[in-house]
Design a protein around this motif. Structure first.
Motif, PDB file in Angstrom:
ATOM      1  N   ARG A  41       1.235   9.920   0.536  1.00  0.00           N
ATOM      2  CA  ARG A  41       1.914   8.620   0.519  1.00  0.00           C
ATOM      3  C   ARG A  41       2.444   8.270   1.910  1.00  0.00           C
ATOM      4  O   ARG A  41       2.336   7.131   2.369  1.00  0.00           O
ATOM      5  CB  ARG A  41       3.048   8.650  -0.502  1.00  0.00           C
ATOM      6  CG  ARG A  41       3.760   7.294  -0.648  1.00  0.00           C
ATOM      7  CD  ARG A  41       4.740   7.341  -1.801  1.00  0.00           C
ATOM      8  NE  ARG A  41       5.751   8.353  -1.537  1.00  0.00           N
ATOM      9  CZ  ARG A  41       6.696   8.650  -2.428  1.00  0.00           C
ATOM     10  NH1 ARG A  41       6.725   8.060  -3.613  1.00  0.00           N
ATOM     11  NH2 ARG A  41       7.595   9.584  -2.147  1.00  0.00           N
ATOM     12  N   ARG A  42       3.020   9.284   2.604  1.00  0.00           N
ATOM     13  CA  ARG A  42       3.541   9.012   3.965  1.00  0.00           C
ATOM     14  C   ARG A  42       2.403   8.597   4.887  1.00  0.00           C
ATOM     15  O   ARG A  42       2.527   7.654   5.667  1.00  0.00           O
ATOM     16  CB  ARG A  42       4.231  10.269   4.499  1.00  0.00           C
ATOM     17  CG  ARG A  42       5.583  10.532   3.831  1.00  0.00           C
ATOM     18  CD  ARG A  42       6.367  11.576   4.635  1.00  0.00           C
ATOM     19  NE  ARG A  42       5.668  12.852   4.698  1.00  0.00           N
ATOM     20  CZ  ARG A  42       5.831  13.813   3.785  1.00  0.00           C
ATOM     21  NH1 ARG A  42       6.636  13.633   2.756  1.00  0.00           N
ATOM     22  NH2 ARG A  42       5.178  14.933   3.929  1.00  0.00           N
ATOM     23  N   GLU A  43       1.276   9.291   4.820  1.00  0.00           N
ATOM     24  CA  GLU A  43       0.136   8.923   5.691  1.00  0.00           C
ATOM     25  C   GLU A  43      -0.389   7.542   5.340  1.00  0.00           C
ATOM     26  O   GLU A  43      -0.804   6.782   6.227  1.00  0.00           O
ATOM     27  CB  GLU A  43      -0.959   9.970   5.529  1.00  0.00           C
ATOM     28  CG  GLU A  43      -0.583  11.347   6.102  1.00  0.00           C
ATOM     29  CD  GLU A  43      -1.677  12.365   5.881  1.00  0.00           C
ATOM     30  OE1 GLU A  43      -2.702  12.005   5.258  1.00  0.00           O
ATOM     31  OE2 GLU A  43      -1.518  13.528   6.341  1.00  0.00           O
ATOM     32  N   ALA A  44      -0.396   7.195   4.018  1.00  0.00           N
ATOM     33  CA  ALA A  44      -0.885   5.860   3.636  1.00  0.00           C
ATOM     34  C   ALA A  44       0.049   4.774   4.191  1.00  0.00           C
ATOM     35  O   ALA A  44      -0.402   3.705   4.661  1.00  0.00           O
ATOM     36  CB  ALA A  44      -0.955   5.755   2.105  1.00  0.00           C
ATOM     37  N   GLU A  45       1.367   5.027   4.159  1.00  0.00           N
ATOM     38  CA  GLU A  45       2.307   4.043   4.731  1.00  0.00           C
ATOM     39  C   GLU A  45       2.087   3.888   6.229  1.00  0.00           C
ATOM     40  O   GLU A  45       2.111   2.769   6.759  1.00  0.00           O
ATOM     41  CB  GLU A  45       3.739   4.493   4.422  1.00  0.00           C
ATOM     42  CG  GLU A  45       4.093   4.406   2.934  1.00  0.00           C
ATOM     43  CD  GLU A  45       5.479   4.966   2.645  1.00  0.00           C
ATOM     44  OE1 GLU A  45       6.048   5.575   3.576  1.00  0.00           O
ATOM     45  OE2 GLU A  45       5.951   4.835   1.498  1.00  0.00           O
ATOM     46  N   GLN A  46       1.873   5.023   6.937  1.00  0.00           N
ATOM     47  CA  GLN A  46       1.585   4.927   8.372  1.00  0.00           C
ATOM     48  C   GLN A  46       0.293   4.159   8.613  1.00  0.00           C
ATOM     49  O   GLN A  46       0.195   3.343   9.538  1.00  0.00           O
ATOM     50  CB  GLN A  46       1.510   6.344   8.972  1.00  0.00           C
ATOM     51  CG  GLN A  46       2.843   7.090   8.928  1.00  0.00           C
ATOM     52  CD  GLN A  46       2.697   8.528   9.423  1.00  0.00           C
ATOM     53  OE1 GLN A  46       1.614   8.950   9.803  1.00  0.00           O
ATOM     54  NE2 GLN A  46       3.847   9.247   9.444  1.00  0.00           N
ATOM     55  N   SER A  47      -0.731   4.378   7.816  1.00  0.00           N
ATOM     56  CA  SER A  47      -2.006   3.658   7.970  1.00  0.00           C
ATOM     57  C   SER A  47      -1.810   2.164   7.737  1.00  0.00           C
ATOM     58  O   SER A  47      -2.492   1.331   8.367  1.00  0.00           O
ATOM     59  CB  SER A  47      -3.027   4.220   6.975  1.00  0.00           C
ATOM     60  OG  SER A  47      -3.273   5.580   7.227  1.00  0.00           O
ATOM     61  N   ASN A  48      -0.898   1.788   6.863  1.00  0.00           N
ATOM     62  CA  ASN A  48      -0.653   0.364   6.608  1.00  0.00           C
ATOM     63  C   ASN A  48      -0.095  -0.312   7.857  1.00  0.00           C
ATOM     64  O   ASN A  48      -0.473  -1.430   8.205  1.00  0.00           O
ATOM     65  CB  ASN A  48       0.335   0.231   5.439  1.00  0.00           C
ATOM     66  CG  ASN A  48       0.364  -1.176   4.872  1.00  0.00           C
ATOM     67  OD1 ASN A  48      -0.473  -2.015   5.196  1.00  0.00           O
ATOM     68  ND2 ASN A  48       1.371  -1.472   4.049  1.00  0.00           N
ATOM     69  N   GLU A  49       0.787   0.396   8.590  1.00  0.00           N
ATOM     70  CA  GLU A  49       1.326  -0.146   9.830  1.00  0.00           C
ATOM     71  C   GLU A  49       0.215  -0.327  10.858  1.00  0.00           C
ATOM     72  O   GLU A  49       0.157  -1.336  11.562  1.00  0.00           O
ATOM     73  CB  GLU A  49       2.424   0.790  10.386  1.00  0.00           C
ATOM     74  CG  GLU A  49       3.670   0.889   9.512  1.00  0.00           C
ATOM     75  CD  GLU A  49       4.386  -0.451   9.405  1.00  0.00           C
ATOM     76  OE1 GLU A  49       4.306  -1.257  10.371  1.00  0.00           O
ATOM     77  OE2 GLU A  49       5.003  -0.687   8.365  1.00  0.00           O
ATOM     78  N   VAL A  50      -0.695   0.661  10.927  1.00  0.00           N
ATOM     79  CA  VAL A  50      -1.816   0.565  11.876  1.00  0.00           C
ATOM     80  C   VAL A  50      -2.676  -0.637  11.556  1.00  0.00           C
ATOM     81  O   VAL A  50      -3.163  -1.366  12.422  1.00  0.00           O
ATOM     82  CB  VAL A  50      -2.630   1.876  11.851  1.00  0.00           C
ATOM     83  CG1 VAL A  50      -3.886   1.736  12.697  1.00  0.00           C
ATOM     84  CG2 VAL A  50      -1.782   3.028  12.371  1.00  0.00           C
ATOM     85  N   VAL A  51      -2.892  -0.870  10.260  1.00  0.00           N
ATOM     86  CA  VAL A  51      -3.740  -2.013   9.864  1.00  0.00           C
ATOM     87  C   VAL A  51      -3.071  -3.328  10.277  1.00  0.00           C
ATOM     88  O   VAL A  51      -3.732  -4.275  10.733  1.00  0.00           O
ATOM     89  CB  VAL A  51      -3.995  -1.944   8.338  1.00  0.00           C
ATOM     90  CG1 VAL A  51      -4.614  -3.252   7.841  1.00  0.00           C
ATOM     91  CG2 VAL A  51      -4.888  -0.766   8.005  1.00  0.00           C
ATOM     92  N   ARG A  52      -1.753  -3.403  10.110  1.00  0.00           N
ATOM     93  CA  ARG A  52      -1.074  -4.640  10.496  1.00  0.00           C
ATOM     94  C   ARG A  52      -1.234  -4.876  12.012  1.00  0.00           C
ATOM     95  O   ARG A  52      -1.466  -6.007  12.461  1.00  0.00           O
ATOM     96  CB  ARG A  52       0.413  -4.554  10.138  1.00  0.00           C
ATOM     97  CG  ARG A  52       0.665  -4.598   8.627  1.00  0.00           C
ATOM     98  CD  ARG A  52       2.168  -4.794   8.371  1.00  0.00           C
ATOM     99  NE  ARG A  52       2.453  -4.752   6.931  1.00  0.00           N
ATOM    100  CZ  ARG A  52       2.828  -3.681   6.267  1.00  0.00           C
ATOM    101  NH1 ARG A  52       2.985  -2.542   6.934  1.00  0.00           N
ATOM    102  NH2 ARG A  52       3.065  -3.749   4.982  1.00  0.00           N
ATOM    103  N   SER A  53      -1.097  -3.800  12.795  1.00  0.00           N
ATOM    104  CA  SER A  53      -1.280  -3.933  14.244  1.00  0.00           C
ATOM    105  C   SER A  53      -2.689  -4.386  14.575  1.00  0.00           C
ATOM    106  O   SER A  53      -2.913  -5.226  15.475  1.00  0.00           O
ATOM    107  CB  SER A  53      -0.976  -2.589  14.937  1.00  0.00           C
ATOM    108  OG  SER A  53       0.355  -2.193  14.679  1.00  0.00           O
ATOM    109  N   ALA A  54      -3.707  -3.851  13.845  1.00  0.00           N
ATOM    110  CA  ALA A  54      -5.109  -4.228  14.079  1.00  0.00           C
ATOM    111  C   ALA A  54      -5.319  -5.707  13.753  1.00  0.00           C
ATOM    112  O   ALA A  54      -6.044  -6.420  14.447  1.00  0.00           O
ATOM    113  CB  ALA A  54      -6.026  -3.338  13.219  1.00  0.00           C
TER     114      ALA A  54
END
Length: 767
Positions: free
Chosen positions: A557-570
């Motif tokens: 879950r923590r990694e998925a939340e971090q990936s969501n931030e990366v997607v927003r930046s992309a």
């Protein structure tokens, strides 16, 4: 054994009965006379017959040998004369010449086709074909010479006549066998008697005759001999060979000319190797060309020695007489052997011998008859008294004694013998009464001994059935009553032991069954405890794994939340790229306008240069190049604009996909959070179940211990039952030694110990 017993007893005249003495004396005199006369006559007749038979056989053998010698000499002269005839010379020349004139490539095949294959006659009658009708020169020559050679062969008894060329070709033969039109050097005739005799004749002296002894000849399928002579021209050079083939019937007809076919005389030829060169008159006596057994007369024939043998054997092993006559023939080394069956040759001697023996036998029979009749009248009374005496010695007192009324010594002897018979009869009757009493006493003793012996062996049904005499009957009845009382008492003991055995067996069966069930229950409990322990261990492991999964889900879950931030930046970066692309498109439109304006200026400059004439020629070139440059700039700007538009579309698509990925990651984060909560709840439930299974496992171990104790107690009860049954069987074995009931059949055992039909054995079989 004493010396007296081993010394043979000589027959003394005093020991011979009078009944034999009288006839023997008369028979001896008569037989001596008859035998002496008969032997003299037989000896003289046998000697005379032997001499006549031997002389006759020798004469027949010499006559056969002489006839054969004449036939062979005549055949050799005939072959020599045929070779010297001009007709034979012309025939061999013509046949050799016309064979070469046959107008086909396969000349040999042409001859075989017309004279063998297409010959309308059978194999034995091919000589009847004179002209096959093919019109060839060979057939014309065949018509000319063939009848002459056929007649010669039939008159002389030859099996065939051949004309052979110097090259070895059989140009002509009478009977057209498999050797016709063949070469003596080829495979068909090579190493045959015909090939050898032809080659020898080609190298022989003029007028000489070459011979080949009897041997197996393949083309004819028989045993044949050959005679050959060279055919010469006027200069003495050989132009061919004439050969004749003679069969065994040629020599056999000469040998048998003076013999009768009576089945017991056999005449044949033998060579130095002991082989037969002609068939015999007796069928199946031997095989042609076979080596005969080395009997005395065969050995003489092999050595070429004449002889007369009175005691020998034939090849079949029968006794015979034999005569051997060596032959002196050109090219043939034979001996004539004549065998005669001894039984047939000397049948007259055997008949005379039987006549003499019959005469002697008849004389002996007549002498015995007369002597017996004469002596019987004297010896008959003596023999009657002797028979009566022998009968009395054998206790036969009913025999009639003859001669009681005679008045001579024989009458006195007969009357004395009659008185002696009465006294012997009275004495024997008294002895018989005493013997009867002794037999009765012995019978009682034997029956009691037998009954007591059976009682000793445990047989309580061995009652004495046969009644005794009135003096001993009370003893038998007392014994039978005592035996019955003992049998009744022992039967009650046997029944009690059977009940004990049956009850102990039932108790043992119940204890065994309980032990087996308890043992099965213990095994089942042990397996259940093991299974519960394994299940508890697995639940414990499952709880641990659920805890690990819960920890893993939290990290996910923590990694998925971090990936969501990366997607927003992309997504933000993609928006900036799209804005930059829009600015680039504006600049490209500007460059396209500049290129269009430059193109117009260059066009105007070219127009002005053209107006200026030659002075503006250089400027016109520059204007043309500027126009080309403007055109390429415009084209490049168009291509960049196209690429920029495509890049904008791709960036817009990427922005859309990144937005979707962000939404999916948001949904995954929510679902992972739910799964993590569920896994936490499962881990808690599994740990609670694991604790419950530990309690159940402890209870199962306690129940297994109680079951093992029950099993031990059931085994002890089974062992006690077995000991009780063993004691019951011991009691049954003791009572089983006695037989208290009669056997059901004659095949039943006399005692219980003899078989398995006892109560103890029956209970054991049931258990």
């Amino acid at each position: 054994m004493t010396l007296k017993e081993t010394t043979p007893v000589l027959l003394k005249p005093s020991s011979v009965s009078l009944k034999l003495k009288l006839p023997v004396l008369m028979v001896a005199l008569t037989v001596a006379f008859v035998v002496t006369v008969s032997l003299l006559i037989y000896t003289m007749a046998e000697r005379s017959i032997h001499e006549k038979v031997a002389s006759a056989k020798v004469s027949k053998a010499h006559a056969g040998a002489q006839a054969l010698r004449f036939s062979i000499d005549a055949a050799q002269r005939d072959v020599s004369n045929l070779a010297a005839l001009p007709t034979t010379f012309r025939a061999i020349n013509n046949f050799e010449r016309v064979i070469g004139m046959i107008e086909v490539d396969d000349k040999i095949g042409f001859l075989k086709t017309h004279y063998i294959v297409e010959n309308p006659n059978t194999e034995e009658e091919r000589a009847a074909l004179v002209d096959p009708g093919d019109g060839s020169y060979y057939s014309q020559s065949h018509v000319t010479y063939h009848p002459t050679f056929v007649q010669t062969a039939e008159l002389s008894g030859y099996s065939d006549i051949y004309l052979i060329t110097p090259a070895g070709l059989v140009a002509y033969s009478v009977h057209k066998k498999g050797d016709f039109a063949e070469n003596i050097n080829d495979s068909v005739l090579a190493d045959t008697a015909l090939s050898r005799v032809a080659q020898a004749a080609l190298a022989a002296e003029p007028g000489s005759v070459v011979v080949e002894d009897f041997s197996a000849y393949g083309p004819s399928g028989a045993v044949d001999a050959f005679l050959a002579s060279p055919i010469l021209n006027k200069r003495g050079d050989p132009v061919g060979v004439i050969a004749v083939r003679i069969g065994t019937d040629f020599v056999q007809s000469a040998l048998n000319a003076n013999l009768a076919d009576d089945g017991y005389e056999n005449i044949f030829l033998v060579d130095p190797d002991g082989r037969t060169k002609s068939p015999g008159m007796i069928a199946d006596a031997f095989s042609l060309l076979s080596v005969l057994p080395n009997a005395p007369h065969i050995a003489a024939a092999r050595a070429g020695e004449a002889g007369n043998f009175t005691a020998t054997v034939t090849a079949l092993g029968t006794p015979a007489t034999a005569v051997v006559v060596p032959l002196d023939l050109n090219g043939f080394d034979w001996s004539v052997v004549m065998e005669t069956d001894s039984a047939q040759a000397f049948a007259v001697i055997h008949r005379i011998r039987w006549m003499v023996l019959s005469l002697i036998g008849a004389s002996i029979v007549v002498s015995i008859g007369v002597s017996w009749a004469a002596a019987n009248r004297v010896t008959r009374p003596i023999h009657q008294l002797r028979d009566a005496t022998n009968a009395l010695a054998q206790e036969d007192y009913d025999i009639a004694i003859s001669g009681l009324s005679r008045g001579d010594e024989f009458g006195d002897l007969a009357r004395s013998l009659d008185t002696f018979r009465d006294k012997l009869k009275s004495a024997d009757e008294a002895a018989e009464r005493e013997e009867e009493a002794k037999r009765e006493t012995d019978f009682v003793v034997d029956e009691m001994s037998r009954a007591l012996a059976q009682l000793q062996d445990g047989n309580l049904v061995s009652e004495i059935e046969h009644p005794f005499s009135k003096d001993y009957e009370t003893l038998r009845e007392n014994y039978n009553h005592s035996l019955q009382n003992l049998r009744n008492s022992l039967r009650e003991v046997v029944e009690a032991s059977q009940h004990v055995d049956r009850f102990s067996q039932e108790q043992r069966a119940a204890a065994n069954e309980m032990a087996e069930r308890t043992e099965s229950q213990g095994s089942t409990l042990e397996k259940t405890a093991t299974a519960m322990q394994d299940l508890s261990q697995r639940l414990r492991e499952t709880a641990e794994k659920a805890t690990e999964v819960d920890s893993t889900m939290r990290g996910t879950r923590r990694e998925a939340e971090q990936s969501n931030e990366v997607v927003r930046s992309a997504v933000a970066a993609m928006d900036q790229i799209q804005q930059a692309s829009s600015e680039i498109a504006k600049f490209i439109n500007m460059i396209d306008d500049i290129a269009f304006q430059t193109n117009l200026l260059a066009l105007n400059a070219g127009v002005e240069a053209a107006r200026a004439g030659e002075a503006g020629a250089g400027f016109a070139v520059v204007a043309s190049e500027v126009r080309n440059l403007a055109r390429r700039a415009s084209e490049a700007a168009g291509e960049i604009k196209t690429l920029t538009s495509a890049s904008e579309e791709h960036v817009a698509n990427g922005v859309s996909m990144v937005d979707k990925a962000g939404n999916a990651l948001t949904s995954i984060i929510a679902q992972v959070s739910s799964v993590g909560d569920l896994v936490s709840e499962i881990a808690g439930g599994v740990q609670h179940q694991s604790q419950g299974l530990e309690d159940i496992n402890t209870a199962m171990r306690e129940l297994d211990a109680v079951t093992q104790q029950n099993t031990a107690m059931a085994e002890e009860a089974s062992a006690s039952s077995q000991l009780l049954q063993s004691e019951a069987r011991t009691l049954s074995s003791v009572t089983g030694r006695f037989q208290i009931d009669p056997p059901m059949s004659t095949d039943a055992p006399a005692s219980w110990d003899d078989g398995s039909d006892t109560p103890a054995a029956s209970h054991e079989a049931a258990g």
